[in-house]
Design an enzyme around this catalytic site. Structure first.
Site, PDB file in Angstrom:
ATOM      1  N   CYS A  76       0.840  -1.199   0.000  1.00 45.97           N
ATOM      2  CA  CYS A  76       0.000   0.000   0.000  1.00 45.97           C
ATOM      3  C   CYS A  76       0.878   1.253   0.000  1.00 45.97           C
ATOM      4  O   CYS A  76       1.644   1.459  -0.932  1.00 45.97           O
ATOM      5  CB  CYS A  76      -0.996  -0.038   1.154  1.00 45.97           C
ATOM      6  SG  CYS A  76      -2.361   1.136   0.952  1.00 45.97           S
ATOM      7  N   HIS A 176      -3.836  -4.701  -0.324  1.00 45.02           N
ATOM      8  CA  HIS A 176      -3.433  -5.326   0.935  1.00 45.02           C
ATOM      9  C   HIS A 176      -3.498  -6.848   0.788  1.00 45.02           C
ATOM     10  O   HIS A 176      -4.570  -7.434   0.930  1.00 45.02           O
ATOM     11  CB  HIS A 176      -4.356  -4.880   2.072  1.00 45.02           C
ATOM     12  CG  HIS A 176      -4.159  -3.466   2.482  1.00 45.02           C
ATOM     13  ND1 HIS A 176      -3.265  -3.105   3.463  1.00 45.02           N
ATOM     14  CD2 HIS A 176      -4.711  -2.311   2.030  1.00 45.02           C
ATOM     15  CE1 HIS A 176      -3.287  -1.788   3.608  1.00 45.02           C
ATOM     16  NE2 HIS A 176      -4.147  -1.289   2.748  1.00 45.02           N
ATOM     17  N   GLU A 178      -2.555  -9.041   2.813  1.00 43.16           N
ATOM     18  CA  GLU A 178      -2.938  -9.638   4.098  1.00 43.16           C
ATOM     19  C   GLU A 178      -4.447  -9.609   4.321  1.00 43.16           C
ATOM     20  O   GLU A 178      -4.961 -10.288   5.222  1.00 43.16           O
ATOM     21  CB  GLU A 178      -2.214  -8.918   5.244  1.00 43.16           C
ATOM     22  CG  GLU A 178      -2.757  -7.553   5.624  1.00 43.16           C
ATOM     23  CD  GLU A 178      -2.303  -6.412   4.734  1.00 43.16           C
ATOM     24  OE1 GLU A 178      -2.569  -5.248   5.104  1.00 43.16           O
ATOM     25  OE2 GLU A 178      -1.683  -6.666   3.669  1.00 43.16           O
TER      26      GLU A 178
END
Length: 196
Positions: A76, A176, A178
């Site tokens: 990001c 992202h 994750e």
């Protein structure tokens, strides 16, 4: 072992937990001198680029990251900080990924670009292994890197922009991973497996 660089500008735990789910040991580091002891590193980031870049410079991270010779992944804002310049705060960045970051031209769409969106793979790279066009990942951003020779994958929201970039041992994901379910886990595993 992977170092997660903590400059106080990111949710470190979500990134750490994502790697731990892949049975990979990670350390969160707060001292730039520690970076050289790790096989790979992650630079996550959220917030304002000017503030985050000042923290990198003041903490000695700018030089440590530029000298790092092993795989390093920006996530990001961490991806944007690797580029040459960002329009957010008219901020010079690390300059290790070619190109500039500008505000997304979203047209009639709402800003920021937030939610799931599709990838289009534009270049074969170890980081894109097993990832297909139209796989979806999770974005939250208002600024984006334009497409150039470093672009590995694009996405579109008002305009086409770089979703993934790589140059030498440095790489970045605007989204992202994750928070991107199975596709994100695949991408993080690709980073774990990436050999220069």
């Amino acid at each position: 072992m992977i170092a997660i660089i903590n400059t106080g500008c990111a949710n470190i735990n979500s990134v750490r937990f994502a790697f731990e789910r892949l049975h990979t040991q990670v350390d969160v580091i707060t001292d730039a001198e520690q970076l050289r002891g790790y096989e790979r590193a992650v630079l996550p980031g959220v917030g304002h680029a000017k503030v985050a870049m000042a923290r990198l410079i003041n903490g000695g991270w700018q030089e440590a990251i530029r000298e790092y010779q092993r795989p390093l992944l920006g996530i990001c804002l961490g991806m944007q900080l690797q580029c040459e310049h960002t329009a957010e705060g008219d901020t010079p960045c690390l300059g290790i990924i070619p190109g500039a970051v500008d505000e997304l031209e979203v047209g009639n769409l709402s800003a920021p670009h937030m939610g799931w969106n599709t990838l289009k793979i534009t270049k074969t790279h170890p980081l894109t292994k097993g990832v297909q066009d139209d796989d979806q990942v999770y974005f939250v951003h208002s600024f984006a890197h334009g497409c150039n020779q470093a672009t590995l994958a694009t996405s579109e929201y008002g305009q086409t922009f770089s979703a993934m970039v790589a140059q030498d041992n440095y790489a970045g994901m605007q989204f992202h991973p994750e928070r991107s379910a199975k596709v994100g886990a695949r991408l993080l595993q690709n980073f774990i497996d990436w050999r220069l």
